[in-house]
Design a protein around this motif. Structure first.
Motif, short mmCIF file in Angstrom:
data_model
loop_
_atom_site.label_atom_id
_atom_site.label_comp_id
_atom_site.label_asym_id
_atom_site.label_seq_id
_atom_site.Cartn_x
_atom_site.Cartn_y
_atom_site.Cartn_z
N ALA A 152 0.88 -1.15 -0.11
CA ALA A 152 0.03 0.02 0.05
C ALA A 152 0.86 1.22 0.03
CB ALA A 152 -0.81 0.09 1.12
N ALA A 153 2.12 1.26 0.62
CA ALA A 153 2.74 2.54 0.73
C ALA A 153 4.22 1.99 1.38
CB ALA A 153 2.14 3.57 1.57
N GLU A 154 5.05 2.53 1.10
CA GLU A 154 6.52 2.26 1.59
C GLU A 154 7.33 3.75 1.62
OE1 GLU A 154 10.18 -0.95 1.15
OE2 GLU A 154 9.25 -0.20 -0.78
N LEU A 155 7.95 4.07 2.75
CA LEU A 155 8.94 4.91 2.85
C LEU A 155 10.22 4.55 3.17
CD1 LEU A 155 7.86 8.36 4.62
CD2 LEU A 155 10.29 7.63 4.24
N THR A 156 11.26 4.43 2.38
CA THR A 156 12.60 4.08 2.34
C THR A 156 13.68 5.30 2.45
OG1 THR A 156 12.21 1.94 1.72
CG2 THR A 156 14.29 2.58 1.64
N PRO A 215 8.06 9.72 12.85
CA PRO A 215 7.50 10.51 11.63
C PRO A 215 7.29 9.65 10.58
CG PRO A 215 9.10 11.90 12.56
CD PRO A 215 9.17 10.43 13.20
N HIS A 216 8.03 8.78 10.11
CA HIS A 216 8.07 7.96 8.88
C HIS A 216 6.52 7.01 8.98
CE1 HIS A 216 12.40 8.24 7.38
NE2 HIS A 216 11.64 9.31 7.20
N ILE A 217 6.66 6.54 10.16
CA ILE A 217 5.41 5.69 10.35
C ILE A 217 3.93 6.25 10.24
CG2 ILE A 217 4.09 4.24 12.41
CD1 ILE A 217 6.93 3.50 13.51
N LYS A 218 4.24 7.61 10.77
CA LYS A 218 2.79 8.26 10.84
C LYS A 218 2.52 8.83 9.36
CE LYS A 218 0.96 12.95 12.16
NZ LYS A 218 1.26 14.21 13.10
N GLU A 219 3.78 9.19 8.31
CA GLU A 219 3.53 9.40 7.26
C GLU A 219 3.02 8.26 6.20
OE1 GLU A 219 3.87 11.70 3.59
OE2 GLU A 219 3.24 12.05 5.71
N VAL A 220 3.88 6.88 6.45
CA VAL A 220 3.22 5.78 5.58
C VAL A 220 2.17 5.37 5.87
CG1 VAL A 220 3.81 3.87 7.14
CG2 VAL A 220 4.30 3.78 4.57
N VAL A 263 -4.46 4.38 6.31
CA VAL A 263 -4.82 3.36 6.98
C VAL A 263 -4.65 3.91 8.49
CG1 VAL A 263 -3.97 1.14 8.01
CG2 VAL A 263 -4.27 1.48 5.55
N ARG A 264 -5.80 3.93 9.24
CA ARG A 264 -5.38 4.27 10.52
C ARG A 264 -4.74 3.35 11.13
NH1 ARG A 264 -10.87 4.60 10.11
NH2 ARG A 264 -11.06 3.38 12.07
N LYS A 265 -4.00 3.63 12.32
CA LYS A 265 -3.14 2.40 13.11
C LYS A 265 -4.25 1.58 13.67
CE LYS A 265 -2.76 5.63 17.38
NZ LYS A 265 -3.44 6.74 16.78
N GLU A 266 -5.51 2.02 13.94
CA GLU A 266 -6.32 1.14 14.62
C GLU A 266 -6.83 -0.05 13.74
OE1 GLU A 266 -6.20 4.86 16.77
OE2 GLU A 266 -6.56 4.29 14.45
#
Length: 236
Positions: free
Chosen positions: A24-28, A41-46, A52-55
């Motif tokens: 769905a999304a990746e930030l590397t 910040p990377h977790i929040k952004e991805v 997708v909400r963390k829940e």
């Protein structure tokens, strides 16, 4: 099943949201910033990019080593905190196996390498057999020259990858005729590979205990070695 996957075992910070049939999304990112500055910040952004909400997450996969002592601790601490807070299953994935997962190529010897300092590397070798990534040579800490000699002796077409391949092998030494270094887009860890391996483990019902998960260091840190030399009486 949508999961969050994290890899901070090297200088690369990589986070992804994935399911078995979709990345769905990746930030590397590989930069001079520390994982303590970039990971959350990377977790929040991805999560935002994946919409997708963390829940809504159904699991967490995290690279557990070997690798950077500090990087592994930061990644695992974040993964465990989220798994505990959200009551999610968590699974640890070998950093070396995740590296090898870049190359689903039957007949190719895949040698995952990570920096073990002082001219040494963590080495684990793999091949694909009937769709399964299989260990050929279990993880060891070996000198780089010995690893390359081992690759040459195998006679198999071989690709080497990992941080030490970038810093100490590519363009630095003469490679055996059967050995190549992975290209830039495949040579370093990616959370996408951690995610795919983690999804396999979770689908099989394999999970780790969030309360006692630990990084796999293989060797002691340089700080521990130096402390023992300076305090020999305490090491007895």
């Amino acid at each position: 099943m949508s999961i969050l996957a994290i890899d901070t075992a090297t200088q690369v910070s990589s986070v992804t949201v994935a399911s078995a049939d979709k990345l769905a999304a990746e930030l590397t990112m590989q930069a001079k910033l520390t994982h303590s500055e970039t990971l959350m910040p990377h977790i929040k952004e991805v999560l935002r990019m994946a919409n997708v909400r963390k829940e809504q997450l159904e699991g967490i996969a995290v690279s557990i080593g070997p690798g950077s002592f500090t990087g592994l601790r930061i990644g695992l601490a974040a993964a465990k905190a989220m798994a505990y807070a959200l009551n999610l299953p968590i699974v640890g994935v070998s950093t070396l196996k995740a590296l090898a997962y870049h190359y689903p190529v039957p007949g190719l010897r895949i040698v995952s390498l990570l920096d073990a300092q002082k001219g040494n590397a963590y080495r684990e070798s793999y091949e694909w057999e009937k769709g399964t990534l299989t260990v050929v040579n279990p993880v060891e800490v070996l000198p780089i020259a010995e690893i390359l000699a081992e690759c040459a002796e195998s006679g198999r077409e071989t690709v080497v990858l990992g941080d030490i391949a970038v810093r100490r092998i590519r363009g630095k030494v003469d490679l055996p005729a059967n050995v190549t270094v992975a290209p830039a887009h495949l040579v370093m860890p990616r959370a996408a590979c951690v995610a795919m391996l983690g999804l396999q483990e979770l689908a099989a019902g394999h999970t780790d205990n969030v309360m006692n998960m630990e990084p796999v260091y293989i060797r002691r840190s340089e700080a521990e070695v130096l402390w023992e030399k300076r305090h020999p009486e305490a090491a007895k």
